[in-house]
Design an enzyme around this catalytic site. Structure first.
Site: not given
Ligand code: 13P
Length: 342
Positions: A176, A218
């Site tokens: 991510e 992500k």
């Molecule tokens: P949000 O969809 O609220 O951005 O959160 C996703 C997430 O896992 C952030 O690390």
């Protein structure tokens, strides 16, 4: 070993389903609870997660849930450990393993994500507790020469080290890298920075021998900054985001599961839908939303046991809407009809 990783990664992006990010750390869940006037006690956190994980529609539209360390060790009201509760419903349990974004030394205003020390041992324990996938988040802000190449490469290196350790332990790493959308930048700035970030991430993943078919990405969507005077519509967002992904994400990656990053819940659905309506794509395009799935449920709950049913209906509704966006089938009419029926 890799076949199992590939299967898990593909199951997480099964058609019509996506991931619920419920891995708020202690500080973040306190912020969410503050917004509804609920004290962040261990029992309140447990009760809230319990209602999310046992909501009737969850197994239809949710493929996996990302948990925080504390939640991984908690149980439902009936005494079932949460990972087992999810597993029994066909929902794959995952674990956030990073220790948060910390100030990057010698670089004002930038962060590097920590948590690599001891990670091999932690993975072993999480696996024994039932986790089959993991998440590590790096963050980058735009503005004043940021992000620097320094910030890009240290975070990419750490993301790849985490991903290699996850695969070694038999867990699918969700990678991510989040470019934050705070600020007044244009959508073009956002596209340039997101492209630089992804290029560094895939260089490091390759160099550190990570098997891309056993990973998920992500990312943020490519948006104009929230304080920008130029507001980009769904067509712009879909086109800019897709162009960036096509340039920088190898087709070996089975799925891209977007974060919502502070978009309204309907915007997050509309944008995902617009991208899938332009498919097919080399990867599944899905969701791994925190706020955009939970916000209406949190508001409906307000810490009251008697509101648990209403909170579950709110979660199920958003999950269903995003499930429809997985195949470009979402429409505002469907949103209203489903809300009226629910
Ligand atoms: P949000 O969809 O609220 O951005 O959160 C996703 C997430 O896992 C952030 O690390």
């Amino acid at each position: 070993m890799n076949d199992a990783l590939h299967d898990t990664a593909r199951s997480l992006v099964a058609p019509g389903k996506g991931i619920l990010a419920a891995d708020e750390s202690g500080g973040t869940i306190k912020k969410r609870f503050d917004s509804i006037g609920v004290e962040s006690t261990e029992e309140n956190r447990r009760a809230y997660r319990d209602l999310l994980f046992s909501s009737p529609g969850a197994d239809q539209f949710i493929s996996g849930v990302i948990l925080f360390d504390e939640t991984m060790r908690q149980r439902s009201a009936e005494g079932t450990p949460f990972p087992q509760l999810l597993d029994a419903r066909g929902i794959i349990p995952g674990i956030k393993v990073d220790k948060g974004a910390k100030p990057l030394a010698l670089s004002e205003g930038e962060t590097v994500t920590e948590g690599l020390d001891g990670l091999r041992e932690r993975f072993e324990e999480y696996r024994s507790l039932g986790a089959r996938f993991a998440k590590w988040r790096a963050t980058y802000s735009i503005g004043d020469g940021r992000p620097s190449d320094y910030c890009l490469w240290v975070n990419a290196h750490a993301l790849a080290r985490y991903a290699a350790l996850a695969q070694e332990a038999g867990l699918v790493p969700i990678v991510e890298p989040e470019v934050l959308m705070d600020g007044a930048h244009t959508i073009e700035d956002s596209a340039t920075v997101t492209g630089r970030v992804l290029q560094a991430v895939y260089t490091e993943l390759h160099d550190q021998r990570v098997d891309l078919a056993g990973t998920l990405l992500k990312p943020n969507m490519v948006l104009s900054g929230y304080e920008s005077s130029q507001h980009s519509g769904p067509d712009d967002v879909a086109e800019q985001t897709l162009r960036c992904l096509y340039r920088h994400v190898p087709a070996a990656v089975p799925g891209i599961v977007f974060l919502s990053g502070g978009q309204s819940d309907e915007d997050a659905t509309i944008h995902l839908n617009a991208m899938n309506a332009r498919g097919p794509h080399p990867w599944q395009l899905s969701f791994s939303y925190g706020r955009a799935l939970q916000a209406p449920a949190l508001k409906a709950w307000r810490g009251q046991t008697e509101n648990a049913g209403a909170a579950q209906r709110a979660l199920d509704h958003r999950a269903k809407m995003n499930g429809a966006a997985r195949s470009g089938q979402y429409t505002p009419e469907f949103e209203r009809e489903a809300a009226a029926a629910g």
